[in-house]
Design an enzyme around this catalytic site. Structure first.
Site, PDB file in Angstrom:
ATOM      1  N   LYS A  62      55.373  42.801   2.131  1.00 33.98           N
ATOM      2  CA  LYS A  62      56.656  42.456   2.000  1.00 33.98           C
ATOM      3  C   LYS A  62      57.226  43.831   2.251  1.00 33.98           C
ATOM      4  CE  LYS A  62      56.671  38.231  -0.052  1.00 33.98           C
ATOM      5  NZ  LYS A  62      57.104  37.283  -1.177  1.00 33.98           N
ATOM      6  N   ARG A  78      48.424  35.554  -3.131  1.00 34.86           N
ATOM      7  CA  ARG A  78      48.827  34.846  -1.787  1.00 34.86           C
ATOM      8  C   ARG A  78      49.204  35.987  -0.643  1.00 34.86           C
ATOM      9  NH1 ARG A  78      53.545  33.560   1.169  1.00 34.86           N
ATOM     10  NH2 ARG A  78      53.421  31.829   2.316  1.00 34.86           N
TER      11      ARG A  78
END
Length: 274
Positions: free
Chosen positions: A221, A255
């Site tokens: 991210k 995740r």
């Protein structure tokens, strides 16, 4: 901590890995990478072979300013992929990444086991009732607004306190709807600045006050690649560092896009704690 997935009790006292399988053309890291059945199945097989406990399938990119996708298009994309994965890899615990109740229902009927909702039921008022009736685990994430508006909604006085209050309200609503198994996701990258993401990670252990499993989704991210001045494709090392920190703070599920590295991180961390 246990969650019931299609009659299987999954013990989260040892952290688990959720592999990401995007069937979208515009996801921030792997958008459009898996263009056909062969590529989708190859990636699913690879993640399962590397030790993924869950496969999370999404058909609507939730990156900042993501393009709007209709409910009909989301269903057209995701249901065949759920069916394809389960036909070829029976017994796989599939999670569906959606904020729409009808998509959740149709994918669970197609064999999926978990609903993963970025909006915690706030983008579809039918979601909580639907999940309660389906009697499946529910991952609720913290977010403000929508993927199209969230980048402007980062004004907090005390971000962790406000996220905890948000969860207290959403958990109560989920319980009222009959949802038994709940996992919370602080929502790294969603309606949060770079500094706010790191503040949430530093205080991740505070989320255990909910007495619910915590999912950490930091894989590749912007809190990694913007800080380091690199690209998502170059962010695997940073992802492993943040996954390690999340595990040290008590995360129960990672995740990730890169399953092998996450599984190895968990093994090392679990051995370190012995």
């Amino acid at each position: 901590m246990l969650i019931n997935c299609k009659g299987r009790l999954i013990d989260l006292s040892q952290p688990k890995v959720m592999g990401i399988l995007n069937c979208t053309p515009d996801s921030f890291y792997d958008g459009g990478k898996y263009k056909n059945e062969h590529e989708l199945l190859s990636q699913a097989e690879r993640m399962l072979a590397e030790g993924a406990d869950f496969i999370d399938i999404g058909a609507y990119s939730s990156k900042p300013n993501a393009e709007y996708v209709s409910g009909e298009e989301e269903l057209r994309r995701i249901v065949p992929v759920v069916e394809l994965v389960l036909k070829n890899f029976p017994g796989t615990l599939v999670s569906v990444d959606t904020f729409r109740a009808n998509v959740a229902k149709e994918t669970i009927l197609a064999g999926a086991a978990i609903v993963n909702d970025i909006s915690a039921g706030l983008l579809d008022e039918a979601m909580l009732e639907t999940v309660g009736k389906l009697n499946v685990p529910y991952i609720m994430m913290h977010m403000r607004g929508t993927p199209q508006t969230m980048v402007k909604l980062t004004d907090y006085e005390d971000i962790v306190k406000e996220i905890l209050f948000y969860f207290s309200q959403r958990i109560a609503a989920a319980r009222k709807a009959g949802i038994n198994d709940i996992v919370i996701d602080p929502g790294f990258g969603f309606a949060k600045t770079l500094e706010q993401n790191y503040e949430v990670l530093r205080k991740l252990e505070l989320f255990h006050i909910t007495e619910l499993p915590v999912l950490a989704g930091v894989s590749r991210k912007s809190m990694i690649y913007r800080l380091l001045g690199i690209t998502p494709q170059e962010s695997l090392n940073g992802t492993t560092v943040l996954n390690t920190l999340a595990l040290a703070k008590g995360a129960h599920i990672l995740r990730v896009h890169d399953v092998k590295e996450a599984v190895e991180t968990i093994k090392i961390m679990m051995n370190f704690k012995l």
